[in-house]
Design a protein around this motif. Sequence first.
Motif, PDB file in Angstrom:
ATOM      1  N   VAL A   5     -46.707  21.490 -32.801  1.00 10.52           N
ATOM      2  CA  VAL A   5     -47.911  22.039 -32.177  1.00 10.52           C
ATOM      3  C   VAL A   5     -47.659  22.432 -30.722  1.00 10.52           C
ATOM      4  CG1 VAL A   5     -50.231  21.417 -31.390  1.00 10.52           C
ATOM      5  CG2 VAL A   5     -49.524  20.868 -33.709  1.00 10.52           C
ATOM      6  N   LEU A   6     -46.897  21.620 -29.994  1.00 19.61           N
ATOM      7  CA  LEU A   6     -46.677  21.892 -28.581  1.00 19.61           C
ATOM      8  C   LEU A   6     -45.657  22.995 -28.324  1.00 19.61           C
ATOM      9  CD1 LEU A   6     -46.639  18.314 -27.059  1.00 19.61           C
ATOM     10  CD2 LEU A   6     -48.388  20.045 -26.777  1.00 19.61           C
ATOM     11  N   PHE A   7     -44.604  23.057 -29.119  1.00 20.44           N
ATOM     12  CA  PHE A   7     -43.501  23.940 -28.790  1.00 20.44           C
ATOM     13  C   PHE A   7     -43.373  25.176 -29.666  1.00 20.44           C
ATOM     14  CE2 PHE A   7     -42.191  19.763 -27.180  1.00 20.44           C
ATOM     15  CZ  PHE A   7     -42.116  20.082 -25.837  1.00 20.44           C
ATOM     16  N   LEU A   8     -44.038  25.243 -30.795  1.00 23.17           N
ATOM     17  CA  LEU A   8     -43.949  26.419 -31.654  1.00 23.17           C
ATOM     18  C   LEU A   8     -44.869  27.502 -31.097  1.00 23.17           C
ATOM     19  CD1 LEU A   8     -42.577  27.354 -34.261  1.00 23.17           C
ATOM     20  CD2 LEU A   8     -44.625  26.705 -35.478  1.00 23.17           C
ATOM     21  N   VAL A  65     -42.732  50.356 -33.371  1.00 24.53           N
ATOM     22  CA  VAL A  65     -42.651  49.628 -32.106  1.00 24.53           C
ATOM     23  C   VAL A  65     -43.895  48.747 -32.017  1.00 24.53           C
ATOM     24  CG1 VAL A  65     -42.520  49.815 -29.600  1.00 24.53           C
ATOM     25  CG2 VAL A  65     -41.402  51.537 -31.035  1.00 24.53           C
ATOM     26  N   PHE A  66     -43.681  47.444 -32.002  1.00 26.19           N
ATOM     27  CA  PHE A  66     -44.776  46.484 -31.994  1.00 26.19           C
ATOM     28  C   PHE A  66     -44.591  45.525 -30.824  1.00 26.19           C
ATOM     29  CE2 PHE A  66     -43.739  47.807 -36.282  1.00 26.19           C
ATOM     30  CZ  PHE A  66     -44.948  48.301 -36.721  1.00 26.19           C
ATOM     31  N   VAL A  67     -45.573  45.496 -29.926  1.00 25.92           N
ATOM     32  CA  VAL A  67     -45.518  44.594 -28.777  1.00 25.92           C
ATOM     33  C   VAL A  67     -46.330  43.358 -29.126  1.00 25.92           C
ATOM     34  CG1 VAL A  67     -46.028  44.295 -26.328  1.00 25.92           C
ATOM     35  CG2 VAL A  67     -45.294  46.525 -27.177  1.00 25.92           C
ATOM     36  N   LYS A  68     -45.698  42.182 -28.960  1.00 26.18           N
ATOM     37  CA  LYS A  68     -46.359  40.926 -29.297  1.00 26.18           C
ATOM     38  C   LYS A  68     -46.456  40.034 -28.068  1.00 26.18           C
ATOM     39  CE  LYS A  68     -45.134  41.034 -34.106  1.00 26.18           C
ATOM     40  NZ  LYS A  68     -45.013  40.218 -35.280  1.00 26.18           N
ATOM     41  N   LYS A  69     -47.598  39.362 -27.955  1.00 24.51           N
ATOM     42  CA  LYS A  69     -47.826  38.383 -26.902  1.00 24.51           C
ATOM     43  C   LYS A  69     -47.402  37.029 -27.459  1.00 24.51           C
ATOM     44  CE  LYS A  69     -51.576  36.785 -23.919  1.00 24.51           C
ATOM     45  NZ  LYS A  69     -53.010  36.943 -23.630  1.00 24.51           N
ATOM     46  N   VAL A  70     -46.565  36.311 -26.719  1.00 23.88           N
ATOM     47  CA  VAL A  70     -46.044  35.015 -27.162  1.00 23.88           C
ATOM     48  C   VAL A  70     -46.669  33.934 -26.284  1.00 23.88           C
ATOM     49  CG1 VAL A  70     -43.979  33.643 -27.567  1.00 23.88           C
ATOM     50  CG2 VAL A  70     -43.876  36.129 -27.800  1.00 23.88           C
ATOM     51  N   GLU A  71     -47.435  33.045 -26.928  1.00 23.52           N
ATOM     52  CA  GLU A  71     -48.112  31.963 -26.210  1.00 23.52           C
ATOM     53  C   GLU A  71     -47.754  30.628 -26.837  1.00 23.52           C
ATOM     54  OE1 GLU A  71     -52.367  33.476 -24.780  1.00 23.52           O
ATOM     55  OE2 GLU A  71     -52.096  33.656 -26.950  1.00 23.52           O
TER      56      GLU A  71
END
Length: 125
Positions: free
Chosen positions: A36-39, A57-63
């Motif tokens: 849960v914390l790191f994935l 071309v796909f831009v993804k936000k990584v949180e």
Amino acid sequence: MVSDSRPLVTGCLVKILVFLLGAILGTGLTVVAGVVLFLPDRTTVHAKPQSTGGPGVFVKKVESLVGATSYEVWLGPDESRGHIVPIPHGWEDDPEAVFGDGGTRLRFDNGGEIFVPESAYEGGR
């Protein structure tokens, strides 16, 4: 009236089984907390489907709960798979993709540019 002060649980085997159960539960909870914390969670913020001149071309936000938010570009046939190109921190999240001989250039408003060879997203590696 005499009170019985004997412990509720007696015996070496019972104590070992209780210890093992605690160790298994503790390990399981640690694994769940780590996932849960790191994935990271990826959300598509810009999508330009595959065209005749190049890949999608796909831009993804990584949180993630731990760490800063970042962006990455996926070059491939659809948004679920492709070659991943991380976008440096501070750069915009919607680059212009220019398809040319030998690869794709991702151009950013700040003057930055990332060149991705065609072999990276066409499966030629």
